[in-house]
Design an enzyme around this catalytic site. Structure first.
Site, PDB file in Angstrom:
ATOM      1  CG  ASP A 255      50.732  66.532 -10.828  1.00 57.84           C
ATOM      2  OD1 ASP A 255      51.719  66.894 -10.174  1.00 57.84           O
ATOM      3  OD2 ASP A 255      49.686  66.080 -10.305  1.00 57.84           O
ATOM      4  CD  GLU A 287      55.042  64.734  -9.400  1.00 52.17           C
ATOM      5  OE1 GLU A 287      55.400  64.921  -8.231  1.00 52.17           O
ATOM      6  OE2 GLU A 287      53.932  65.096  -9.832  1.00 52.17           O
TER       7      GLU A 287
END
Length: 594
Positions: A255, A287
């Site tokens: 993330d 990400e």
């Protein structure tokens, strides 16, 4: 695997457990056992404290610091009583694996399904749905974060105990059973992990080791983590290896890595994972708002390509608020560019951010990009959690699904996408202190105040309360919804596309390269790729309401988003809100279209 971990409680056999805590600056530390005498910890170099003692699996324990404060183990493998409760000694070898020889699946052929385990009722609830997902045609499950967070409900990105599956979802063995069951159905399974911050409640690292954080740097979620310290790096790197080896996950989605302020951490993490999982198909996905293509050259398999999502969203809805402004000037041209070369932003200026972002990505294979029509972020960060099926025409959604599922980039469905769910997916929490619940509630309202549709304070007051149980229950997928005729038709359409992807594209996706991608009219695109065996794949989609001219070419039709589009293509162009895909094998490229 666990005996090689630097942190936490590791059973050594015969009821003996080794306890190890990094607590620099403290003058004493001990292990407090529930109902039994404490075990003193012995000081070791570089801030470590260590001891061995009788503590069989199931023992409840805490650490007591020299100042008298009692804290859970920051490397706890399971909790009893939420993040502030007792940590549990866990036997890593208790679970008996049914499919120990599973090696995973090749990445270019991945079809991902993102889901939230809590909305399924926990790990056992996900297990129950695996047969349906396998029959649908997805082959990779991606779990939103499952590590322990404060309270009863959470998206997972407020986790504070990275090694402990949240007890509301199930035990560590329940999670292993989910991974094992996925492998039994021929599915890979990935886990979303958060290494850029801790949640706002239950994080005790600030008391155990304040130097775990930069004292003068913050990211959007709090103090920045100091990855320059070897112990801090090892805490997260060993966590990644823990999920991939002890739990046998087939990959990780990391993330918001743009919030990790150490450029050496990610390449080192990748190198350690590759060395520890050699011989398996283990996939690492980022990400990364920075669109740093260099990380995808050898260290990581792919990145979530939000650029493609944003282009599709603007084409389908016409929205141009906040970050969508970066795509609103010519979304079809941006989409064509992304289908051909990866990112839209490859060093060009972002109006939304006010600076340039990204690096050139045209040299990367299509499999370096995970494309989606919806993700937890893009749905859940809407004030009312609306799905694309609620705000876009159904024919346009079908066209976007065809483009997504038959293009060679790795496609990802968010739970409910396959039947065009109209249930919301909202931002939810379950914090048990009113002060924190109020802070989250007001923070959400302020966040959406910048959207013109929510400039009115009265309308902002209608944003669902993240901490209310009703917000959580409203976000649960409704199995009965998918049985309604219009939703069942979409699910059948998606299943057919995934069959075509598996049976016809399949191994050909290995070694795919881009040929060309062009804008059609104002809102259409046509993209071509040369597949690994020399065949040429063409996908064309029109998100406008009127037909647009579309060059045809040789090949056999794979799919159309509604009946009759392909037959009319050469004479009438590509119809409005429609998409078509076809393939020409190498020996038939010179022939005419089907």
């Amino acid at each position: 695997m666990s005996t090689s971990l630097s942190f936490g409680a590791i059973p050594l056999g015969g009821g003996t457990t080794r306890f190890r805590l990094w607590a620099p600056g403290h003058q004493a530390a001990e292990v407090v056992l529930d109902g039994r005498p404490s075990i003193p910890l012995h000081k070791r170099p570089d801030g470590w404290w260590e001891a061995e003692g009788e503590a069989p699996a199931g023992t409840r324990y805490r650490y007591k610091l020299g100042n008298g404060m009692e804290v859970p183990d920051p490397a706890s493998h399971a909790q009893d009583g939420d993040v502030d409760g007792w940590s549990l000694v866990v036997d890593p070898d208790a679970y008996q694996w049914q499919y120990p020889d599973w090696k995973g699946l090749p990445w270019p052929r991945a079809v991902i399904y993102e889901l939230h385990a809590g909305l399924y009722g926990g790990f056992r609830g996900v297990i129950a749905d695996l047969p349906r997902l396998a029959a649908l045609g997805v082959n990779t499950i991606e779990l939103m974060p499952v590590n322990d967070f404060a309270g009863l409900r959470n998206w997972g990105y407020d986790g504070v105990l990275p090694y402990a599956p949240d007890e509301t979802y199930g035990t560590p063995d329940d999670l292993k059973a989910l991974v094992d069951a996925a492998h039994g159905h021929g599915l890979s399974i990935m886990l979303d992990v958060v290494y850029n911050h801790f949640g706002p409640a239950g994080n005790y690292w600030g008391s155990i080791a304040p130097v775990f954080f930069h004292q003068d740097k913050n990211n959007p979620w709090g103090q920045s983590i100091d990855f320059s310290r070897p112990q801090v790096r090892d805490f997260f790197m060993e966590n990644a290896l823990y999920w991939l080896t002890e739990f046998r996950f087939d990959g990780l989605r990391l993330d918001a890595v743009h919030a990790i302020e150490d450029d050496s951490f990610l390449p080192e993490l990748s190198a350690r994972i590759r060395a520890a999982t050699e011989g398996r198909h283990v996939h690492l996905v980022l990400e990364n708002e920075r669109n740093d293509a260099t990380l995808l050259e050898k260290d990581f398999d792919a990145q979530w390509n939000d650029d493609v999502h944003h282009c599709l969203h603007v084409l389908l809805t016409g929205e141009h608020d906040a970050y969508y402004i970066d795509y609103a000037d010519d979304p079809a041209d941006h989409l064509a560019h992304a289908l051909a070369t990866g990112f839209v932003y490859q060093g060009n200026e972002s109006r939304n951010l006010g600076h340039a972002r990204g690096k050139p990505s045209a040299h990367l294979p299509p499999s370096a990009f995970v494309n989606a029509l919806q993700t937890h972020d893009q749905v859940g960060n809407r004030a009312m959690g609306e799905r694309i099926a609620q705000i876009a025409p159904p024919e346009g959604v079908r066209a976007a699904l065809l483009l997504l599922l038959l293009s060679p980039q790795v496609p990802m469905l968010f739970m409910g996408d396959e039947w065009a769910s109209e249930r919301p997916f909202l931002f939810f929490t379950g914090f048990q202190t009113e002060e924190l619940a109020d802070a989250v509630r007001e923070g959400r309202r302020k966040e959406f105040a910048r959207f013109p549709a929510f400039a009115d304070p009265e309308r902002r007051e209608k944003i669902p309360d993240p901490n209310a149980i009703s917000t959580f229950t409203a976000s649960r997928p409704d199995p009965s919804e998918r049985l309604l005729p219009k939703h069942a038709a979409v699910e059948e359409f998606v299943a057919n596309l995934l069959r075509q992807r598996r049976d016809i594209l399949g191994e050909r996706l290995d070694g795919t390269t881009s040929l060309e991608s062009d804008k059609l009219g104002e809102k259409g695109v046509r993209a071509q790729w040369r597949l690994g065996d020399g065949a040429v794949l063409t996908v064309a989609a029109n998100f406008g309401n009127s037909p647009v001219p579309c060059p045809t070419g040789p090949g056999t039709m794979l799919a159309e988003s509604r009946e009759g589009l392909a037959a009319a293509l050469e004479a009438e162009g590509l119809g409005g809100l429609g998409a078509v895909a076809w393939i020409a094998t190498e020996d038939r490229i010179a022939e005419t279209l089907w």
